[in-house]
Structures are given as C-alpha cells and as structure tokens.
Write a protein that holds these residues in place. Structure first.
Motif, PDB file in Angstrom:
ATOM      1  N   GLN A 264       0.721  -1.173   0.029  1.00 52.62           N
ATOM      2  CA  GLN A 264       0.136   0.010   0.063  1.00 52.62           C
ATOM      3  C   GLN A 264       0.938   1.244   0.025  1.00 52.62           C
ATOM      4  O   GLN A 264       0.386   2.398  -0.331  1.00 52.62           O
ATOM      5  CB  GLN A 264      -0.932  -0.213   1.011  1.00 52.62           C
ATOM      6  CG  GLN A 264      -0.426  -0.205   2.423  1.00 52.62           C
ATOM      7  CD  GLN A 264      -1.463  -0.169   3.579  1.00 52.62           C
ATOM      8  OE1 GLN A 264      -2.511   0.533   3.782  1.00 52.62           O
ATOM      9  NE2 GLN A 264      -1.290  -0.770   4.478  1.00 52.62           N
ATOM     10  N   PHE A 265       2.024   1.282   0.508  1.00 51.90           N
ATOM     11  CA  PHE A 265       2.919   2.486   0.537  1.00 51.90           C
ATOM     12  C   PHE A 265       4.329   2.077   0.634  1.00 51.90           C
ATOM     13  O   PHE A 265       4.548   0.915   1.028  1.00 51.90           O
ATOM     14  CB  PHE A 265       2.343   3.494   1.562  1.00 51.90           C
ATOM     15  CG  PHE A 265       2.312   3.150   2.736  1.00 51.90           C
ATOM     16  CD1 PHE A 265       3.234   2.932   3.703  1.00 51.90           C
ATOM     17  CD2 PHE A 265       0.875   2.929   3.299  1.00 51.90           C
ATOM     18  CE1 PHE A 265       3.176   2.520   5.040  1.00 51.90           C
ATOM     19  CE2 PHE A 265       0.810   2.552   4.674  1.00 51.90           C
ATOM     20  CZ  PHE A 265       1.719   2.428   5.600  1.00 51.90           C
ATOM     21  N   ASN A 266       5.250   2.889   0.659  1.00 54.82           N
ATOM     22  CA  ASN A 266       6.886   2.739   0.555  1.00 54.82           C
ATOM     23  C   ASN A 266       7.494   3.336   1.903  1.00 54.82           C
ATOM     24  O   ASN A 266       7.047   4.673   1.830  1.00 54.82           O
ATOM     25  CB  ASN A 266       7.560   2.992  -0.671  1.00 54.82           C
ATOM     26  CG  ASN A 266       7.045   1.964  -1.755  1.00 54.82           C
ATOM     27  OD1 ASN A 266       6.773   0.964  -1.525  1.00 54.82           O
ATOM     28  ND2 ASN A 266       6.877   2.541  -3.072  1.00 54.82           N
ATOM     29  N   VAL A 267       8.236   2.854   2.649  1.00 54.35           N
ATOM     30  CA  VAL A 267       8.751   3.537   3.802  1.00 54.35           C
ATOM     31  C   VAL A 267      10.329   3.579   3.791  1.00 54.35           C
ATOM     32  O   VAL A 267      10.832   2.163   3.305  1.00 54.35           O
ATOM     33  CB  VAL A 267       8.393   2.828   5.148  1.00 54.35           C
ATOM     34  CG1 VAL A 267       8.975   3.285   6.125  1.00 54.35           C
ATOM     35  CG2 VAL A 267       6.896   2.732   5.386  1.00 54.35           C
ATOM     36  N   LEU A 268      10.810   4.584   4.187  1.00 50.86           N
ATOM     37  CA  LEU A 268      12.432   4.505   4.284  1.00 50.86           C
ATOM     38  C   LEU A 268      12.500   4.659   5.716  1.00 50.86           C
ATOM     39  O   LEU A 268      12.321   5.825   6.243  1.00 50.86           O
ATOM     40  CB  LEU A 268      12.795   5.788   3.375  1.00 50.86           C
ATOM     41  CG  LEU A 268      14.580   5.953   4.009  1.00 50.86           C
ATOM     42  CD1 LEU A 268      15.159   4.909   3.355  1.00 50.86           C
ATOM     43  CD2 LEU A 268      14.855   7.295   3.016  1.00 50.86           C
ATOM     44  N   LEU A 269      13.158   3.772   6.413  1.00 53.32           N
ATOM     45  CA  LEU A 269      13.566   3.773   7.784  1.00 53.32           C
ATOM     46  C   LEU A 269      14.932   4.250   7.679  1.00 53.32           C
ATOM     47  O   LEU A 269      16.105   3.515   7.336  1.00 53.32           O
ATOM     48  CB  LEU A 269      13.362   2.522   8.246  1.00 53.32           C
ATOM     49  CG  LEU A 269      13.857   2.073   9.703  1.00 53.32           C
ATOM     50  CD1 LEU A 269      12.819   3.059  10.706  1.00 53.32           C
ATOM     51  CD2 LEU A 269      13.541   0.627  10.353  1.00 53.32           C
ATOM     52  N   PHE A 270      15.182   5.223   8.695  1.00 50.08           N
ATOM     53  CA  PHE A 270      16.644   5.700   8.807  1.00 50.08           C
ATOM     54  C   PHE A 270      17.122   5.616  10.309  1.00 50.08           C
ATOM     55  O   PHE A 270      16.302   6.332  11.145  1.00 50.08           O
ATOM     56  CB  PHE A 270      16.570   7.138   8.035  1.00 50.08           C
ATOM     57  CG  PHE A 270      17.852   7.553   7.946  1.00 50.08           C
ATOM     58  CD1 PHE A 270      18.745   7.287   6.728  1.00 50.08           C
ATOM     59  CD2 PHE A 270      18.416   8.966   8.236  1.00 50.08           C
ATOM     60  CE1 PHE A 270      19.988   7.613   6.535  1.00 50.08           C
ATOM     61  CE2 PHE A 270      19.754   9.614   8.184  1.00 50.08           C
ATOM     62  CZ  PHE A 270      20.506   8.884   7.340  1.00 50.08           C
TER      63      PHE A 270
END
Length: 251
Positions: free
Chosen positions: A21-27
C-alpha cells in the motif's frame, strides 16, 4: 509463443497483486548517542511491514538522501537518530520530499537530531533538552481521533525514558496526542549545568501538517522491549499510516 504470453500475463498479474500500500524509508543513522533499541526497532519495523502490507527499506547511509532515491517513498522514518546526520545537499532533498506532499515520522531521539537546522526543528515540533532516569509514569490520552489512538484508555501506566523538551515553540500547529503526568514520576535531573525540572504541561506525542507534508512524532521508544509491545506498535503504525497516506482522521 502462446505459452510465453501466458507466462508474461501470469508474472505481471502476480507482481500487480503483490504490490503493497505504500513505501517506507527507515533511517537510523546516529552521530551521537546510539540507542541499543535500534536493532529491536528495525526488527519490529520489518515485522510491521509484513503485517500491514507496506514496503520498507532500512538505511544508515545519508548519501541516499537525494531526489532520485527519495522519490520512491511515501514516508521517511527517523528512528532514534541523533545529532547532525545530513549535510546541506541531503537536507535540501529531504525538504523537497516533504514539500512534495509526503510524510515524516520521528521516534524518540529524532528530537535529539539536527538542532542547527531550523526547518527540521519546525518539522519535528519540539527538541530534546534532558531526561531523568527511566521511570514508570501515567500517560493521558489527549486526542483519540487519530490512527492508532483508538485502542488506548483515557489514562494508562507506561515505563520509558521521559524526554523534557526545550521551551522554544518551533511550531504552533502541533496537535497533541499523548501527554505524561509529571506528578506521577520524578522529572528532576541535572547533567552538569543542564537542569531538568519538568515542563508542567508535558506533551509526548503529536502530529501536524507542515510545509505541504505531514509530520508525526512520538517520544516513546527508548527501551528495547517496547518494540515488542502491541500498544506501542499500534501507536507507531497509526502515525506511519497517517504520515504516508494522510488517511485515518475522521472529519
């Protein structure tokens, strides 16, 4: 030839149905204190991505903060980042990302990050000052009309590292979700000349619409075991879901 066409259609259908459903960048880059709970946080985020059907990439490489790379994401999460982690070019790319209508989530020491960047200070909403020893305290729910908040009672007991924030008002648009009751724990602490006596009114989680994008912050998330707690994970996912999509607030 007919078999190749069938295979192509099958593969295309599988790829389409597998879209999340959506794209996440974990930093999780740190330039100061490195929280031991980062490892548990990454593990929890991977499980959350599977549970809630979103794609996630985890990085600590700040060179990824460029327009071409960030374009694929809907939300960027700073999980227990600390101090100066982006240079000016990377900051500019991050700013354009938010201005394009996308989202940001800050967890715990994300408020102990980029003190010298005024735009980020406004994005996060409040900046860390000091904290006492880890303690149990009573937390009051201020707003339940936000994703992830619907499961909480009006007041609950929680153990964490309670951040006292600087008095500066970086943003006037914060919508407070949770506050910690300072009468239920001892907020007093001293680190050399730096003193903490509490804030009186003490918000610990909030959200805001900012610079054409969305920002959610929770001060919870210091202790490693918290990343196994279903209440915290639901709270965190609610913020991620809203920051990524803008959905979930009943009007």
């Amino acid at each position: 030839m007919k078999n190749l066409i069938i295979l192509f259609v099958f593969v295309f259908a599988m790829q389409t149905s597998a879209q999340n459903q959506f794209n996440v960048l974990l930093f999780t880059k740190t330039a100061g204190w490195h929280h031991k709970s980062i490892n548990e946080g990454v593990t929890a985020m991977r499980a959350m991505a599977e549970r809630h059907s979103f794609d996630m990439q985890w990085h600590e490489d700040a060179t990824r903060f460029n327009d071409d790379f960030l374009e694929q994401f809907d939300v960027i999460i700073f999980l227990n980042t600390t101090e100066d982690i982006l240079n000016e070019e990377q900051q500019a790319a991050f700013k354009r990302f938010i201005q394009s209508g996308k989202g940001f989530v800050g967890v715990h020491s994300a408020s102990d990050t980029e003190y010298d960047w005024p735009w980020y200070n406004q994005l996060i909403g409040k900046m860390f000052h000091i904290h006492p020893l880890e303690q149990s305290a009573m937390v009051d729910v201020v707003d339940t009309n936000f994703p992830g908040m619907e499961i909480f009672p009006k007041r609950f007991l929680w153990t964490d590292e309670w951040y006292e924030f600087l008095p500066e008002e970086y943003s006037k648009n914060l919508n407070i979700l949770l506050s910690v009751d300072e009468e239920s724990y001892d907020p007093e602490v001293q680190w050399g000349e730096k003193i903490g006596k509490g804030m009186g009114d003490h918000p610990i989680s909030w959200y805001q619409y900012f610079d054409n994008g969305r920002s959610f912050y929770t001060g919870l998330g210091h202790i490693a075991e918290i990343y196994k707690d279903p209440w915290f994970l639901h709270h965190l996912y609610g913020g991620i879901y809203w920051a990524a999509t803008g959905n979930g607030i009943k009007k």
